[in-house]
Design a protein around this motif. Structure first.
Motif, PDB file in Angstrom:
ATOM      1  N   THR A   9      77.934  20.226  32.095  1.00  0.00           N
ATOM      2  CA  THR A   9      77.705  20.320  30.658  1.00  0.00           C
ATOM      3  C   THR A   9      79.064  20.198  29.979  1.00  0.00           C
ATOM      4  O   THR A   9      80.096  20.243  30.658  1.00  0.00           O
ATOM      5  N   ARG A  82      72.782  20.337  27.527  1.00  0.00           N
ATOM      6  CA  ARG A  82      72.576  21.781  27.685  1.00  0.00           C
ATOM      7  C   ARG A  82      71.757  22.033  28.939  1.00  0.00           C
ATOM      8  O   ARG A  82      70.882  21.259  29.286  1.00  0.00           O
ATOM      9  N   SER A  84      69.450  25.151  30.647  1.00  0.00           N
ATOM     10  CA  SER A  84      68.824  26.454  30.422  1.00  0.00           C
ATOM     11  C   SER A  84      68.863  27.256  31.705  1.00  0.00           C
ATOM     12  O   SER A  84      68.556  26.751  32.777  1.00  0.00           O
TER      13      SER A  84
END
Length: 85
Positions: A9, A82, A84
Motif C-alpha cells: 500500500t 487500501r 482492510s
C-alpha cells in the motif's frame, strides 16, 4: 517452485512471501497467477485477494480496495490503494 508475491500500500509493505498461487480481483474479472505466468498489468477492483500457500491448501484472503497488479519475471506485485484488516 513458488511464486514471489508482494502486497503493498502507499503506507507499507503488507506481505512479501513465496506462495503457490494468488487469485486477484482484476477489473475485468478474477485471474490466477502461478510461477511462470506471462507478464501482465491489470487494474484491481475492490475485492478479495486469495493466497494459496501450497497446492491444494485453503486460501487466505485479504480485502483490497483498488490499485494495480503487475506480473513479471520476478513474480506478482499488487499495489493496493487500501488493505482492510
Amino acid at each position: 517452485m513458488a511464486l514471489q508475491f508482494e502486497l503493498v500500500t502507499p503506507e507499507r509493505l503488507v506481505r512479501s512471501e513465496a506462495v503457490h498461487m494468488v487469485v486477484v480481483p482484476g477489473s475485468e474479472g478474477e485471474f490466477g497467477v502461478l510461477e511462470g505466468h506471462a507478464p501482465l498489468m491489470s487494474t484491481v477492483r475492490d475485492g478479495l485477494v486469495s493466497i494459496y500457500k501450497t497446492e491444494g491448501s485453503q486460501p487466505e484472503t485479504i480485502a483490497v480496495e483498488g490499485g494495480f497488479a503487475e506480473v513479471n519475471e520476478k513474480g506478482l506485485t499488487i499495489l493496493a490503494e487500501r488493505v482492510s484488516a
